[in-house]
Design a protein around this motif. Structure first.
Motif, PDB file in Angstrom:
ATOM      1  N   TYR A 179      40.100  38.425  40.027  1.00 37.91           N
ATOM      2  CA  TYR A 179      39.291  38.114  38.848  1.00 37.91           C
ATOM      3  C   TYR A 179      39.257  39.325  37.933  1.00 37.91           C
ATOM      4  O   TYR A 179      39.594  40.446  38.332  1.00 37.91           O
ATOM      5  CB  TYR A 179      37.870  37.716  39.259  1.00 37.91           C
ATOM      6  N   HIS A 180      38.836  39.090  36.697  1.00 36.99           N
ATOM      7  CA  HIS A 180      38.649  40.173  35.733  1.00 36.99           C
ATOM      8  C   HIS A 180      37.430  39.844  34.872  1.00 36.99           C
ATOM      9  O   HIS A 180      37.342  38.747  34.311  1.00 36.99           O
ATOM     10  CB  HIS A 180      39.875  40.333  34.845  1.00 36.99           C
ATOM     11  N   VAL A 201      39.710  34.145  36.255  1.00 35.70           N
ATOM     12  CA  VAL A 201      39.908  33.946  37.684  1.00 35.70           C
ATOM     13  C   VAL A 201      41.363  33.554  37.912  1.00 35.70           C
ATOM     14  O   VAL A 201      41.913  32.714  37.201  1.00 35.70           O
ATOM     15  CB  VAL A 201      38.951  32.844  38.213  1.00 35.70           C
ATOM     16  N   TYR A 202      41.967  34.179  38.913  1.00 34.02           N
ATOM     17  CA  TYR A 202      43.376  33.950  39.237  1.00 34.02           C
ATOM     18  C   TYR A 202      43.446  33.106  40.514  1.00 34.02           C
ATOM     19  O   TYR A 202      43.012  33.549  41.577  1.00 34.02           O
ATOM     20  CB  TYR A 202      44.094  35.289  39.408  1.00 34.02           C
ATOM     21  N   TRP A 203      43.982  31.905  40.393  1.00 28.25           N
ATOM     22  CA  TRP A 203      44.026  30.932  41.476  1.00 28.25           C
ATOM     23  C   TRP A 203      45.427  30.804  42.064  1.00 28.25           C
ATOM     24  O   TRP A 203      46.414  30.884  41.348  1.00 28.25           O
ATOM     25  CB  TRP A 203      43.672  29.542  40.953  1.00 28.25           C
ATOM     26  N   LEU A 204      45.462  30.466  43.346  1.00 27.90           N
ATOM     27  CA  LEU A 204      46.687  30.013  44.003  1.00 27.90           C
ATOM     28  C   LEU A 204      46.312  28.768  44.813  1.00 27.90           C
ATOM     29  O   LEU A 204      45.804  28.865  45.925  1.00 27.90           O
ATOM     30  CB  LEU A 204      47.278  31.078  44.937  1.00 27.90           C
ATOM     31  N   PRO A 205      46.536  27.582  44.228  1.00 37.86           N
ATOM     32  CA  PRO A 205      46.242  26.361  44.978  1.00 37.86           C
ATOM     33  C   PRO A 205      47.150  26.252  46.202  1.00 37.86           C
ATOM     34  O   PRO A 205      48.354  26.452  46.102  1.00 37.86           O
ATOM     35  CB  PRO A 205      46.545  25.238  43.985  1.00 37.86           C
ATOM     36  N   GLU A 206      46.539  25.976  47.324  1.00 38.21           N
ATOM     37  CA  GLU A 206      47.312  25.765  48.550  1.00 38.21           C
ATOM     38  C   GLU A 206      47.479  24.282  48.834  1.00 38.21           C
ATOM     39  O   GLU A 206      48.352  23.894  49.592  1.00 38.21           O
ATOM     40  CB  GLU A 206      46.642  26.489  49.711  1.00 38.21           C
ATOM     41  N   ARG A 249      51.497  26.821  42.782  1.00 38.31           N
ATOM     42  CA  ARG A 249      51.613  27.163  41.359  1.00 38.31           C
ATOM     43  C   ARG A 249      50.370  27.933  40.918  1.00 38.31           C
ATOM     44  O   ARG A 249      49.304  27.364  40.739  1.00 38.31           O
ATOM     45  CB  ARG A 249      51.785  25.931  40.497  1.00 38.31           C
ATOM     46  N   GLN A 250      50.534  29.242  40.744  1.00 40.29           N
ATOM     47  CA  GLN A 250      49.417  30.091  40.339  1.00 40.29           C
ATOM     48  C   GLN A 250      49.014  29.787  38.899  1.00 40.29           C
ATOM     49  O   GLN A 250      49.850  29.403  38.079  1.00 40.29           O
ATOM     50  CB  GLN A 250      49.804  31.562  40.427  1.00 40.29           C
ATOM     51  N   PHE A 251      47.727  29.999  38.605  1.00 38.85           N
ATOM     52  CA  PHE A 251      47.268  29.893  37.226  1.00 38.85           C
ATOM     53  C   PHE A 251      46.017  30.736  37.040  1.00 38.85           C
ATOM     54  O   PHE A 251      45.378  31.156  37.994  1.00 38.85           O
ATOM     55  CB  PHE A 251      47.044  28.431  36.810  1.00 38.85           C
ATOM     56  N   VAL A 252      45.728  31.006  35.777  1.00 34.13           N
ATOM     57  CA  VAL A 252      44.547  31.781  35.396  1.00 34.13           C
ATOM     58  C   VAL A 252      43.590  30.838  34.702  1.00 34.13           C
ATOM     59  O   VAL A 252      43.997  30.017  33.875  1.00 34.13           O
ATOM     60  CB  VAL A 252      44.924  32.931  34.431  1.00 34.13           C
ATOM     61  N   ASP A 253      42.330  30.957  35.029  1.00 38.57           N
ATOM     62  CA  ASP A 253      41.293  30.141  34.410  1.00 38.57           C
ATOM     63  C   ASP A 253      40.237  31.074  33.838  1.00 38.57           C
ATOM     64  O   ASP A 253      39.980  32.147  34.378  1.00 38.57           O
ATOM     65  CB  ASP A 253      40.676  29.213  35.460  1.00 38.57           C
ATOM     66  N   THR A 254      39.607  30.679  32.747  1.00 40.41           N
ATOM     67  CA  THR A 254      38.592  31.503  32.092  1.00 40.41           C
ATOM     68  C   THR A 254      37.268  30.756  32.067  1.00 40.41           C
ATOM     69  O   THR A 254      37.223  29.567  31.723  1.00 40.41           O
ATOM     70  CB  THR A 254      39.029  31.860  30.656  1.00 40.41           C
ATOM     71  N   TYR A 255      36.217  31.464  32.430  1.00 40.59           N
ATOM     72  CA  TYR A 255      34.859  30.911  32.429  1.00 40.59           C
ATOM     73  C   TYR A 255      33.973  31.804  31.574  1.00 40.59           C
ATOM     74  O   TYR A 255      34.153  33.025  31.536  1.00 40.59           O
ATOM     75  CB  TYR A 255      34.309  30.840  33.860  1.00 40.59           C
ATOM     76  N   TRP A 293      29.798  30.927  48.733  1.00 45.45           N
ATOM     77  CA  TRP A 293      30.157  31.491  47.444  1.00 45.45           C
ATOM     78  C   TRP A 293      30.879  32.806  47.679  1.00 45.45           C
ATOM     79  O   TRP A 293      30.805  33.378  48.757  1.00 45.45           O
ATOM     80  CB  TRP A 293      28.957  31.681  46.515  1.00 45.45           C
ATOM     81  N   ILE A 294      31.573  33.254  46.650  1.00 48.98           N
ATOM     82  CA  ILE A 294      32.270  34.538  46.664  1.00 48.98           C
ATOM     83  C   ILE A 294      31.675  35.380  45.550  1.00 48.98           C
ATOM     84  O   ILE A 294      31.423  34.869  44.448  1.00 48.98           O
ATOM     85  CB  ILE A 294      33.784  34.340  46.455  1.00 48.98           C
ATOM     86  N   GLN A 295      31.451  36.651  45.820  1.00 49.53           N
ATOM     87  CA  GLN A 295      30.926  37.533  44.790  1.00 49.53           C
ATOM     88  C   GLN A 295      32.076  38.110  43.985  1.00 49.53           C
ATOM     89  O   GLN A 295      33.002  38.696  44.531  1.00 49.53           O
ATOM     90  CB  GLN A 295      30.093  38.658  45.384  1.00 49.53           C
ATOM     91  N   LEU A 296      31.989  37.933  42.652  1.00 50.35           N
ATOM     92  CA  LEU A 296      32.988  38.475  41.742  1.00 50.35           C
ATOM     93  C   LEU A 296      32.423  39.697  41.034  1.00 50.35           C
ATOM     94  O   LEU A 296      32.255  39.713  39.828  1.00 50.35           O
ATOM     95  CB  LEU A 296      33.386  37.426  40.690  1.00 50.35           C
ATOM     96  N   GLY A 297      32.084  40.700  41.770  1.00 50.46           N
ATOM     97  CA  GLY A 297      31.570  41.917  41.163  1.00 50.46           C
ATOM     98  C   GLY A 297      30.135  41.778  40.707  1.00 50.46           C
ATOM     99  O   GLY A 297      29.423  40.851  41.109  1.00 50.46           O
ATOM    100  N   THR A 298      29.725  42.716  39.867  1.00 46.90           N
ATOM    101  CA  THR A 298      28.349  42.756  39.368  1.00 46.90           C
ATOM    102  C   THR A 298      28.348  43.118  37.893  1.00 46.90           C
ATOM    103  O   THR A 298      29.333  43.648  37.362  1.00 46.90           O
ATOM    104  CB  THR A 298      27.502  43.792  40.114  1.00 46.90           C
ATOM    105  N   VAL A 299      27.239  42.836  37.240  1.00 43.48           N
ATOM    106  CA  VAL A 299      27.016  43.277  35.864  1.00 43.48           C
ATOM    107  C   VAL A 299      25.622  43.886  35.766  1.00 43.48           C
ATOM    108  O   VAL A 299      24.715  43.499  36.490  1.00 43.48           O
ATOM    109  CB  VAL A 299      27.136  42.136  34.821  1.00 43.48           C
TER     110      VAL A 299
END
Length: 129
Positions: free
Chosen positions: A6-7, A23-28, A70-76, A119-125
């Protein structure tokens, strides 16, 4: 489904700001039921201060259509309300759930909730006044 990374577009926000999370995904595998993404900023002692629930792809790429491998990037985008209280190191929580049942997909790995809340923690702000 694997979360590759993630970024965050910033690590300090103010009330009224919008935080962009890539978020960078790799669907399995595709899922039989479309799964909804939840992403939230959580302040311990306060609760969820910003949240977005949406199908991936801005609502246009449900998990039932994902192509394995098929990897992809998603933005939230997380919009902080104008009355958001200040916080230091507020965690960003992320996961998938079945909207019909509320059942979350199992989250594993080093950044997954040790309490089993899936849930997964994607860093902090930091939230400044």
């Amino acid at each position: 489904t694997r979360l590759l990374g993630y970024h965050l577009d910033k690590t300090t926000v103010k009330p009224g700001d919008t935080l962009q999370v890539n978020v960078y995904w790799l669907p399995e595998a595709a899922t039989a039921t479309p799964q909804t993404v939840f992403i939230q900023i959580f302040e311990p002692g306060v609760g969820v201060v910003a949240q977005r629930d949406i199908y991936p792809g801005g609502g246009t790429y449900p998990t039932i259509f994902w192509v394995p491998g098929r990897q992809f990037v998603d933005t939230y985008y997380l919009h902080l309300p104008p009355d958001t209280p200040p916080a230091t190191a507020a965690p960003i929580l992320f996961g998938l759930y079945d909207e019909a049942t509320g059942q979350r997909l199992t989250a594993t790995g080093g950044d997954a909730d040790p309490g089993g809340n899936n849930w997964i923690q994607l860093g902090t702000v930091d939230i400044q006044p």
